[in-house]
Design an enzyme around this catalytic site. Structure first.
Site, PDB file in Angstrom:
ATOM      1  N   ASN A   3      30.775  15.719  51.483  1.00 58.72           N
ATOM      2  CA  ASN A   3      29.536  15.205  52.073  1.00 58.72           C
ATOM      3  C   ASN A   3      28.793  16.414  52.625  1.00 58.72           C
ATOM      4  O   ASN A   3      29.125  16.920  53.686  1.00 58.72           O
ATOM      5  CB  ASN A   3      29.883  14.208  53.194  1.00 58.72           C
ATOM      6  CG  ASN A   3      28.645  13.758  53.956  1.00 58.72           C
ATOM      7  OD1 ASN A   3      27.510  13.997  53.524  1.00 58.72           O
ATOM      8  ND2 ASN A   3      28.869  13.098  55.083  1.00 58.72           N
ATOM      9  N   HIS A  37      27.473   6.083  57.012  1.00 58.93           N
ATOM     10  CA  HIS A  37      28.105   7.209  57.711  1.00 58.93           C
ATOM     11  C   HIS A  37      27.793   7.123  59.207  1.00 58.93           C
ATOM     12  O   HIS A  37      26.710   6.674  59.590  1.00 58.93           O
ATOM     13  CB  HIS A  37      27.576   8.524  57.131  1.00 58.93           C
ATOM     14  CG  HIS A  37      28.326   9.715  57.643  1.00 58.93           C
ATOM     15  ND1 HIS A  37      28.034  10.280  58.860  1.00 58.93           N
ATOM     16  CD2 HIS A  37      29.369  10.405  57.132  1.00 58.93           C
ATOM     17  CE1 HIS A  37      28.876  11.286  59.062  1.00 58.93           C
ATOM     18  NE2 HIS A  37      29.697  11.385  58.031  1.00 58.93           N
ATOM     19  N   GLU A  44      36.577   7.145  59.084  1.00 57.00           N
ATOM     20  CA  GLU A  44      36.246   8.409  59.730  1.00 57.00           C
ATOM     21  C   GLU A  44      36.143   8.203  61.244  1.00 57.00           C
ATOM     22  O   GLU A  44      35.120   7.703  61.732  1.00 57.00           O
ATOM     23  CB  GLU A  44      34.902   8.934  59.223  1.00 57.00           C
ATOM     24  CG  GLU A  44      34.872   9.203  57.743  1.00 57.00           C
ATOM     25  CD  GLU A  44      33.768  10.189  57.384  1.00 57.00           C
ATOM     26  OE1 GLU A  44      34.107  11.291  56.943  1.00 57.00           O
ATOM     27  OE2 GLU A  44      32.583   9.863  57.568  1.00 57.00           O
ATOM     28  N   GLY A  67      33.246  17.016  55.174  1.00 57.35           N
ATOM     29  CA  GLY A  67      31.958  17.553  55.583  1.00 57.35           C
ATOM     30  C   GLY A  67      31.975  19.071  55.553  1.00 57.35           C
ATOM     31  O   GLY A  67      31.749  19.706  54.520  1.00 57.35           O
TER      32      GLY A  67
END
Ligand code: PGA
Length: 251
Positions: A11, A96, A168, A235
């Site tokens: 991401n 997200h 997450e 990330g």
């Protein structure tokens, strides 16, 4: 290691211009060509076309970081599934935590976007996760159940092949603090049980659930060794080819 086909997705968030995307993918391709996992890079909208072109003929697929819930029309700033399909985009991150906390995404909008992704043949990477305060106050399971029930409302079992869940914990995103392998496994197992309540255990066993939150080359092996962790949403460690390749090529 789980019996499901692992999926590692980068991401990139709001990083990389077209030039940066082309360079990073060029470096990445030879490093991940023997991956045991499905490899995805979720790039900014402006770099999608470049990323699709740069990944052609490789084992890297391209994803977006969101998708509109409507087909087309008066939705300033939104990008439709049809537009993504036209470019050759295969995946879309939805819900997200940065979208939820900074841009007003709710369980309802996550649900609508997920349905739209499924309807248009995109694979939705649906993100859920608790804050530190929610974990420490004992509200974590309730929060994750609400997010999961909300995201999957009205979605039938036969559509689940088009969905990946990314668990997450918000406190682990971009902080360098990873959930321990036990925390990640236990919480993902809880998410799987929540999915089993919705779809039955046999179906829940087929759904891929990623861990995300400071996953990197140092912790990927122990996280991927957990029975319910089927991949990662990465990330910071997806922004350098060697770092991301190390995660993709986990042991
Ligand atoms: P991180 O981000 O790996 O930098 O913690 C993960 C994510 O936000 O998906």
């Amino acid at each position: 290691m789980s019996k499901r086909n692992p999926i590692i997705a980068g991401n990139w968030k709001m990083n990389n211009t077209n030039a940066g995307a082309e360079k990073l993918i060029k470096e990445l391709k030879p490093l991940v060509k023997n991956a045991k996992a499905e490899v995805v890079v979720c790039v900014p909208y402006t770099a999608l076309a470049t990323a699709v072109k740069a990944t052609k003929g490789s084992n890297i697929a391209v994803g977006s970081q969101n998708v509109a819930w409507a087909d087309n029309g008066a939705f300033t700033g939104e990008i439709s599934a049809e537009m993504l399909n036209e470019l050759g985009v295969k995946y879309a991150i939805i819900g997200h935590s940065e979208r939820r906390t900074m841009f007003g995404e709710t369980d309802e909008t996550v649900n609508k976007r997920t349905k739209q992704a499924i309807k248009n043949g995109l694979i939705a990477i649906v993100c859920i996760g608790e804050t530190l305060q929610e974990r420490e106050s004992g509200a974590m399971e309730k929060v994750l159940k609400t997010q999961t029930d909300g995201a999957f409302s009205g979605i039938v079992a036969s559509d689940l092949k088009s969905v990946v869940v990314a668990y997450e914990p918000v406190w682990a995103i971009g902080t360098g603090v990873t959930a321990s392998k036990e925390q990640a496994q236990d919480t993902i197992l809880f998410v799987r049980k929540t999915l089993a309540d919705l779809y039955g255990d046999t179906v829940a066993q087929t759904i891929r659930i990623q861990y995300g939150g400071s996953m990197n080359g140092k912790n990927v092996d122990e996280l991927m060794a957990q029975p319910d962790i089927d991949g990662g949403l990465i990330g910071g460690a997806s922004l350098k080819a060697e770092d991301f390749a190390r995660v993709v090529n986990f042991n």
